[in-house]
Design an enzyme around this catalytic site. Structure first.
Site, mmCIF file in Angstrom:
data_model
loop_
_atom_site.group_PDB
_atom_site.id
_atom_site.type_symbol
_atom_site.label_atom_id
_atom_site.label_comp_id
_atom_site.label_asym_id
_atom_site.label_seq_id
_atom_site.Cartn_x
_atom_site.Cartn_y
_atom_site.Cartn_z
ATOM 1 N N GLU A 191 0.817 -1.207 0.000
ATOM 2 C CA GLU A 191 0.000 0.000 0.000
ATOM 3 C C GLU A 191 0.855 1.262 0.000
ATOM 4 O O GLU A 191 0.329 2.374 -0.156
ATOM 5 C CB GLU A 191 -0.947 -0.004 1.201
ATOM 6 C CG GLU A 191 -0.299 -0.036 2.560
ATOM 7 C CD GLU A 191 0.023 -1.437 3.062
ATOM 8 O OE1 GLU A 191 0.142 -1.607 4.292
ATOM 9 O OE2 GLU A 191 0.165 -2.357 2.225
ATOM 10 N N ARG A 192 2.180 1.131 0.136
ATOM 11 C CA ARG A 192 3.049 2.308 0.134
ATOM 12 C C ARG A 192 3.287 2.845 -1.276
ATOM 13 O O ARG A 192 3.502 4.049 -1.456
ATOM 14 C CB ARG A 192 4.399 1.970 0.780
ATOM 15 C CG ARG A 192 4.304 1.584 2.246
ATOM 16 C CD ARG A 192 5.686 1.338 2.802
ATOM 17 N NE ARG A 192 5.645 0.827 4.166
ATOM 18 C CZ ARG A 192 6.726 0.548 4.889
ATOM 19 N NH1 ARG A 192 7.929 0.732 4.366
ATOM 20 N NH2 ARG A 192 6.616 0.084 6.120
ATOM 21 N N CYS B 262 16.423 -6.883 -0.876
ATOM 22 C CA CYS B 262 16.845 -8.088 -0.171
ATOM 23 C C CYS B 262 18.147 -8.643 -0.732
ATOM 24 O O CYS B 262 18.764 -9.501 -0.110
ATOM 25 C CB CYS B 262 15.743 -9.148 -0.213
ATOM 26 S SG CYS B 262 15.436 -9.815 -1.859
ATOM 27 N N SER C 22 9.425 -9.426 4.949
ATOM 28 C CA SER C 22 10.330 -9.750 6.057
ATOM 29 C C SER C 22 10.150 -11.206 6.478
ATOM 30 O O SER C 22 9.095 -11.821 6.237
ATOM 31 C CB SER C 22 10.048 -8.831 7.244
ATOM 32 O OG SER C 22 8.778 -9.116 7.809
#
Length: 499
Positions: free
Chosen positions: A176-177, A281, A226
């Protein structure tokens, strides 16, 4: 203010009385849009439409599906500048990094253009008297992907392209960012000829993630995020009988042997550690020089290289990297820098307190370099996910090999050396899923597969490549015989008894 809505059944799908989340411009620190957050009822609508559309899409011969993927690839290329600008506006990464984000996803779309060959089964003639055995690969039905903020084009394409090419319908739940690029990609897929309902974008937070994991008609879920969340998603989805593929965090190491070309290694490390503000990552946040002389020489060259880095807004063509994604994330990275100091590490270059003139409210962090890090330190054990590089010194090759092998994460690792024997031994013995030899960010090309070990990956199959095809299909095995002339064959095929 702009409102970003869902994309369902080939059209914008606004939701009345929906909860919303703010979408920031990381360069200015200002809210630029609001994204609607779906409730389970909205997900039900998307899954229902996807399920209805998938039957006909799966019935298309794979060559026709490949033609859609070809057109999708061409449209992404044609709209590269538009997509990159939109991505940078919401994520904060510089335009060059945004184009790289899109390009690496595009390469997986290119790979799926060969889907007629990729999903071919196997055939054995004469496996028994008059018996042939063959297998086919069939789509699962409706599948879903849950993607992170750091690669809003690449990772959705890594997931949806193989899934769709194999004949599935796909529900994408992006971060949603930075939600706009996934919606635009879905629109381009529709323009390429993908039937409405095959690629849907549903925005949301944990409520919609749980709804996806619990939905009876979603057969598989791919996730990147994460490690703690990946483990949760894997466990809940698997408990509901879904096929799961969950990629977690990382703490990638760069091993520097005494014979390495230090100038080349430093040039590689600087880009790998600080590019995209370290928010990837496959970043290289730890370097492990072997021997004191190597460590001191490396440190001096890193300090000089850091002085030449330019932090700027996402549209600055001369900037090496832009802001981090948000204020909370900036504060989290800063807390890890302080943690390292409190644990006894040496803060060589402090990136906190950086302010860009005219953009004082932006979420900027300058490069940080920390030396004399020790394996027991929490700041080393955790993934920082920012423009922070740690130096973990080793005295011997064996010690350097042990550090990434014993770490909780096992995503990627790199070794810098001119010694082929040492590199071969390292690649064979290190307990990490992706290894680079004089390659700082060893992300495999699209026709191989991407995935880490230990807490960096949950599930048996990796992203894209043939593992992606395997994940989004199931194999049906057929054993057949055709007796002729009405004669009864004097054989018994009742396992385990055979005459």
């Amino acid at each position: 203010m702009r409102t970003i809505t869902h994309f369902i059944a080939g059209a914008d799908a606004p939701q009345s009385l929906a909860r919303t989340a703010d979408v920031y411009n990381p360069s200015t620190g200002q809210i630029q849009a609001q994204v609607q957050l779906a409730d389970p009822a909205h997900l039900d609508r998307a899954v229902s439409d996807a399920k209805a559309a998938q039957v006909e899409w799966a019935a298309q011969n794979p060559q026709r599906r490949a033609r859609v993927m070809f057109r999708f690839k061409e449209l992404i290329e044609r709209h590269m500048d538009e997509l990159a600008e939109l991505l940078s506006l919401e994520h904060g990464k510089v335009i060059a990094d945004s184009k790289g984000d899109i390009q690496r996803g595009l390469e997986v779309v290119e790979f799926t253009c060969g889907i007629p060959h990729l999903i071919k089964g196997e055939y054995t003639e004469g496996a028994g008297p008059g018996i042939d055995v063959y297998s086919t690969r069939q789509p699962l039905g409706v599948v879903a992907g849950i993607t992170p903020f750091n690669f809003p084009a690449m990772i959705p394409l890594w997931m949806c392209a193989p899934a769709i090419a194999c004949g599935n319908a796909f529900i994408l739940k992006p971060s949603e960012r930075d939600p706009s690029v996934p919606v635009r990609l879905a629109q381009l897929a529709l323009e390429a000829g993908l039937p409405a309902g095959i690629l849907n974008v549903v925005h949301g937070d944990k409520e919609i993630v749980d709804a996806i994991l619990d939905h009876k008609d979603i057969k598989a879920v791919s996730f990147v995020g994460s490690s703690d969340i990946a483990q949760y998603v894997y466990g809940r989805g698997a408990a509901n009988g879904k096929r799961m593929q969950c990629m977690g965090g990382a703490k990638n190491h760069g091993i520097i042997l005494p014979d390495a070309d230090l100038d080349q290694a430093v040039a590689d490390i600087i880009g790998a550690a600080y590019g995209s503000a370290g928010e990837r990552c496959m970043a290289l946040p730890v370097v492990t020089p072997v021997g004191t002389a190597t460590a001191e020489a490396l440190r001096a060259k890193l300090m000089t290289a850091i002085e030449g880095l330019r932090v700027g807004v996402s549209t600055d063509p001369d900037a090496h990297y832009g802001p981090v994604v948000g204020a909370a994330h900036k504060a989290k990275v800063e807390s890890y820098i302080q943690m390292a100091v409190d644990e006894g590490a040496e803060l060589v270059v402090d990136g906190r307190g950086f302010s860009l003139q005219g953009y004082e409210e932006g979420f900027f962090l300058a490069p940080t370099l920390i030396d004399h890090v020790k394996p027991h330190m929490q700041s080393y054990q955790d993934e920082i996910f920012g423009p922070v590089l740690q130096i973990l010194r080793a005295e011997t090759f064996e010690e350097a090999l042990r550090y990434p092998s014993e770490h909780q994460y096992g995503n990627g690792v790199a070794i810098f050396t001119r010694n082929g024997d040492a590199a071969r031994k390292f690649a064979s013995q290190v307990e990490v899923g992706m290894v680079g030899i004089n390659v700082p960010i060893p992300v495999p090309v699209a026709y191989h597969s991407f995935g880490g070990w230990k807490r960096s990956g949950f599930g048996d199959l990796d992203q894209y490549g043939m593992d992606g095809v395997r994940f989004y299909t199931r194999t049906k095995k057929i054993t057949q015989r055709w007796p002729t002339g009405g004669a009864v064959i004097d054989q018994s095929f009742v396992i385990p008894t055979m005459k």
